[in-house]
Each structure stands twice: as structure tokens, then as C-alpha cells.
Design a protein around this motif. Sequence first.
Motif, PDB file in Angstrom:
ATOM      1  N   GLU A 368       3.629  -4.132  -1.694  1.00  0.00           N
ATOM      2  CA  GLU A 368       3.904  -4.363  -0.274  1.00  0.00           C
ATOM      3  C   GLU A 368       4.961  -3.369   0.203  1.00  0.00           C
ATOM      4  O   GLU A 368       5.965  -3.159  -0.485  1.00  0.00           O
ATOM      5  N   ILE A 369       4.722  -2.777   1.346  1.00  0.00           N
ATOM      6  CA  ILE A 369       5.722  -1.911   1.981  1.00  0.00           C
ATOM      7  C   ILE A 369       6.196  -2.661   3.216  1.00  0.00           C
ATOM      8  O   ILE A 369       5.604  -2.548   4.306  1.00  0.00           O
ATOM      9  N   LEU A 370       7.231  -3.451   3.056  1.00  0.00           N
ATOM     10  CA  LEU A 370       7.664  -4.352   4.117  1.00  0.00           C
ATOM     11  C   LEU A 370       8.097  -3.593   5.366  1.00  0.00           C
ATOM     12  O   LEU A 370       7.813  -4.021   6.486  1.00  0.00           O
ATOM     13  N   GLU A 371       8.780  -2.468   5.185  1.00  0.00           N
ATOM     14  CA  GLU A 371       9.287  -1.738   6.352  1.00  0.00           C
ATOM     15  C   GLU A 371       8.174  -1.080   7.164  1.00  0.00           C
ATOM     16  O   GLU A 371       8.373  -0.713   8.319  1.00  0.00           O
ATOM     17  N   LEU A 372       6.975  -0.948   6.556  1.00  0.00           N
ATOM     18  CA  LEU A 372       5.828  -0.386   7.272  1.00  0.00           C
ATOM     19  C   LEU A 372       4.739  -1.429   7.527  1.00  0.00           C
ATOM     20  O   LEU A 372       3.687  -1.090   8.088  1.00  0.00           O
ATOM     21  N   SER A 373       4.969  -2.661   7.107  1.00  0.00           N
ATOM     22  CA  SER A 373       4.001  -3.759   7.291  1.00  0.00           C
ATOM     23  C   SER A 373       2.641  -3.417   6.690  1.00  0.00           C
ATOM     24  O   SER A 373       1.593  -3.666   7.284  1.00  0.00           O
ATOM     25  N   LEU A 374       2.669  -2.841   5.481  1.00  0.00           N
ATOM     26  CA  LEU A 374       1.449  -2.447   4.782  1.00  0.00           C
ATOM     27  C   LEU A 374       1.395  -3.084   3.400  1.00  0.00           C
ATOM     28  O   LEU A 374       2.431  -3.273   2.751  1.00  0.00           O
ATOM     29  N   THR A 375       0.183  -3.409   2.947  1.00  0.00           N
ATOM     30  CA  THR A 375      -0.053  -3.816   1.571  1.00  0.00           C
ATOM     31  C   THR A 375      -1.110  -2.887   0.986  1.00  0.00           C
ATOM     32  O   THR A 375      -2.199  -2.734   1.561  1.00  0.00           O
ATOM     33  N   GLY A 392      -5.989   7.214  -6.015  1.00  0.00           N
ATOM     34  CA  GLY A 392      -5.828   6.838  -4.620  1.00  0.00           C
ATOM     35  C   GLY A 392      -5.318   5.422  -4.502  1.00  0.00           C
ATOM     36  O   GLY A 392      -5.061   4.742  -5.505  1.00  0.00           O
ATOM     37  N   ALA A 393      -5.159   4.952  -3.269  1.00  0.00           N
ATOM     38  CA  ALA A 393      -4.679   3.599  -3.011  1.00  0.00           C
ATOM     39  C   ALA A 393      -5.388   3.044  -1.787  1.00  0.00           C
ATOM     40  O   ALA A 393      -5.492   3.731  -0.761  1.00  0.00           O
ATOM     41  N   LYS A 394      -5.879   1.806  -1.901  1.00  0.00           N
ATOM     42  CA  LYS A 394      -6.592   1.180  -0.789  1.00  0.00           C
ATOM     43  C   LYS A 394      -5.632   0.385   0.088  1.00  0.00           C
ATOM     44  O   LYS A 394      -4.711  -0.280  -0.420  1.00  0.00           O
ATOM     45  N   ILE A 395      -5.841   0.468   1.411  1.00  0.00           N
ATOM     46  CA  ILE A 395      -5.048  -0.337   2.344  1.00  0.00           C
ATOM     47  C   ILE A 395      -5.649  -1.745   2.366  1.00  0.00           C
ATOM     48  O   ILE A 395      -6.730  -1.967   2.925  1.00  0.00           O
ATOM     49  N   ALA A 396      -4.949  -2.693   1.707  1.00  0.00           N
ATOM     50  CA  ALA A 396      -5.451  -4.064   1.621  1.00  0.00           C
ATOM     51  C   ALA A 396      -5.098  -4.872   2.862  1.00  0.00           C
ATOM     52  O   ALA A 396      -5.856  -5.754   3.275  1.00  0.00           O
ATOM     53  N   LYS A 397      -3.938  -4.567   3.458  1.00  0.00           N
ATOM     54  CA  LYS A 397      -3.522  -5.267   4.673  1.00  0.00           C
ATOM     55  C   LYS A 397      -2.719  -4.300   5.530  1.00  0.00           C
ATOM     56  O   LYS A 397      -1.825  -3.608   5.033  1.00  0.00           O
ATOM     57  N   ASN A 398      -3.043  -4.260   6.817  1.00  0.00           N
ATOM     58  CA  ASN A 398      -2.353  -3.364   7.746  1.00  0.00           C
ATOM     59  C   ASN A 398      -1.905  -4.155   8.970  1.00  0.00           C
ATOM     60  O   ASN A 398      -2.710  -4.518   9.815  1.00  0.00           O
ATOM     61  N   LEU A 399      -0.604  -4.416   9.041  1.00  0.00           N
ATOM     62  CA  LEU A 399      -0.019  -5.099  10.193  1.00  0.00           C
ATOM     63  C   LEU A 399       0.871  -4.152  10.994  1.00  0.00           C
ATOM     64  O   LEU A 399       1.663  -4.606  11.814  1.00  0.00           O
TER      65      LEU A 399
END
Length: 460
Positions: A368-375, A392-399
Amino acid sequence: MKKILGILGVAFLGGAMALGGYKLFFEQPIIVEQTSEPTLQTVKASYTPTVINSSSVPTNFTEAAEKTVHAVVHVKNTAIKEVYNPFEEFFGGNGRRKQQQVGTGSGVIISQDGYIITNNHVIDGATDLEITLNNRKKVKAELIGTDKSNDIALLKIDYDGELPYIPFGNSDNAKIGEWVLAVGNPYNLTSTVTAGIISAKGRDLDGNGITDAFIQTDAAVNPGNSGGALVNTRGELIGINTAITSRTGSYIGYSFAVPSNIAKKIIDDILEFGDVQEALMGIEYAPQEDQIQGVKISKVTTEGGAEKAGLQEGDIIKKVNNVNIEKFSDLRGQLTARRPGDKVAVTVLRDGENIEKVVTLGKKDYVEILELSLTLKDLTKSELKKHNIKSGAKIAKNLNPYLTHFGVKEGFIITKINKTIVVDALDAKRKLTAANRSNKPLFIEVINLSGQSERYAFNQ
């Protein structure tokens, strides 16, 4: 004359005879008895009463205070934030202007070469960090890494000379009722020492049993103490003072500290990997039941460490490495202090019998990248094969509304950040966090939901 003396003699004689007759015939004899208290019998016994030595020496905190007070520093953070004024905009002005904000806290020197541990909330958003040592010398500090979920941050200073530091203690060995000292810089004062006892361990402040495993103490902690040291009477660091419970903002009885075992593991991870390595047992747990002491397993994750070790649904976790587990925050604290791949001895209660299993802890496949609201999530082998890529890395959640506005969606696979290949989710987090803090343009390359490559550029 002789006649008078004769009459007196007869009178005396008659009186004596009359008195003697009365005593003899009419008056009962009087018996006088002398009494005394009976002597108590003495019984001999082998019992020896315990004698308490009332002249025992009270606990002395001077040695611990002397060892630690010079290793606790004052942390000043300066942040530039944008302030919006609608009235200024209404009257034709810009309405937005930058404003400098200053915050303060404490930090603990943990090595002679200048590494300092503090709370994340003490330095969050800072553009400039200044450390004041106990000898009042001021030096600039560099932010090395943070862990928001556990509220820990690592700083580094360059200093000409040896620095005093506090060694880590084992917080698992700390006992309820044990004397402790809180060392910090409340109200911008130089290092201040207060004493108290450990009131509780494994304390969960959010009430959800997941987030926290704090040490609770009644040592006085006030604003400015955050990031300071909680030490035992030997001068060992057993916690980082983090929070108080108060309606006034000042100390009213209890304070809370991140256990040193958790803090040390986080710092080690940041130094070695650049981020925190979270270990998983591979279970889901049932809500806490009043009659159960421990953590009841509601589900065992497929191919997780718990399943491979033989743990089952319905097992109640009672101990981890001989440390008692009474609630999930206790278990959380033990797992947070360990890395993926570590082996732990887990004692569970099953059908009334205690069973011990050795569990190899697994790795969390998302970050989780809390400061960017990304998982972000690691890619599976099938996903790598499908897109013919090696990493690579998949964007699982984008807020993040900014990314969403420009079309970055959940399911996109990030392959490059600022023209550098992304290895996995953790690597992507590290690169995105560094780019965000640098305030420089951000370039990312992704594979969209249709399998096509796209490039995005963002000015921060």
C-alpha cells in the motif's frame, strides 16, 4: 478516787464482754480470699514469622537516565503547505498561497554514525528537518524511510564526532508492572525524564484488534514527546513513545509506545530493502470471543505457511515462540517483528490439547502506498507470460483522484517509472514514493486493460 476508777474498770469489762458475746453468737464469720490471674500455658511450635525488611533501597533511575538523556534529540520539521482563502479569490486575488508550518517532536539516536528513529507523524510532509542535540548543537537531517502503518521513521545526520546512542532491548521481555522511563522533549524543552510502570501490553487503540500492539505506560508523555524513548531501568530502548489518550491534548494518565522489537525490525527492513517486509502466517481469524483467550483460526489460506505446517480451521493460537497470545494484537505484534521466511513455533489448542507447529512465514504479495492512495500487487506467473514481460506491478486499488482523472485504472500494469524497469510491487512503491517526495515530474509506462502500452507524464 479509788471508787471512780473501780466504776470505769467495771464499765470497760462489761463492754468487752458484751462485744465478745455479739461476735460469738450473732455475726457470721468473714472469709477473705486472695485471687490471682491464672498463668497461660505456653505451646511451642516450629512456625517462624516472616520479617519484612522495611529498610530496603528504593528503585534508582539515575543510571538509566544518565545513559539515555543525551541520546534523545529534538526534531524540528518545516513543511510548506498550500492554503486556500476563498475570500481573497472572491475579491480578485489568487486565493491560494504557500505557508510555512513548523512542527516539533523527539527522536532517539540508535547508532554512533547518526541514525535516528522517530515517529512518522513527527516528520510527515516535512521539506526540511533539523535536529537539536542535547548539547544544543543543531544539524540537518535526511529522511531515510518511513512506515506509516506503525508510525515509525528513520532519519540520518552527519556529525563530526561520536554520538551517544541507546541500545535496543527486547520488548517481549518487558513485564506489566515493570518500571520504565519516558525520555523526550515536551513543550520544546531539552531532554526530560519521567517515570512510570508498564500498565499493559499488546494494546489496540483502534479497537479493531489489527492495527496496533502498543506498550501502555503511565509515565508522563506530553506534546513534543512523540518519537522519544521508552527505556527500562537498565537504559535499554524498549519502545518509541507515540501517542497519548487525552481530551485536552496533554497527558492525563496513559501513554503508548511502539514496542522496540517492532521498531527495530522496521528500521532493519528500511536499511536493507528500502521498505518494510511484512510477514504473513496464512490465516484468517475469527472475531474475539469473550470466553476465548487466544486467536481462533477461521480459515487457512491455500498454500500458506499455516496450511503447510498443519494448522487447521478452529485451532486457537495460544503462543508464538513461547510468548502468550491472548488477542489478535498480540499476534500482530509478533508477526510485525518478523520477516517473510522466518520460522516461528506456534502453539495451538485443538480438541482440548496443546499442539506445537513450526510455521514458515510468507510474504505479502501487495503493498500500500498510503500517501498516493494506491495498492500495488505482484504479478503472477500467468500474468507475466500473458503480457510477455519479465517484471512489473499491477494496480490493485486506485483511490488517487489525480491518476484516475488522467485515465490510470485498476488492473493497469506498471512496467517502468521514470524510464527505470519496475521489478515488483515493492520496487514500484519505492520508486513512486521517491518521485513523489522529490516534487519532480513523474513518468510511468503501463500496460492497459486491453494489453496495450501507454505512457503518462505528471507534473507534481
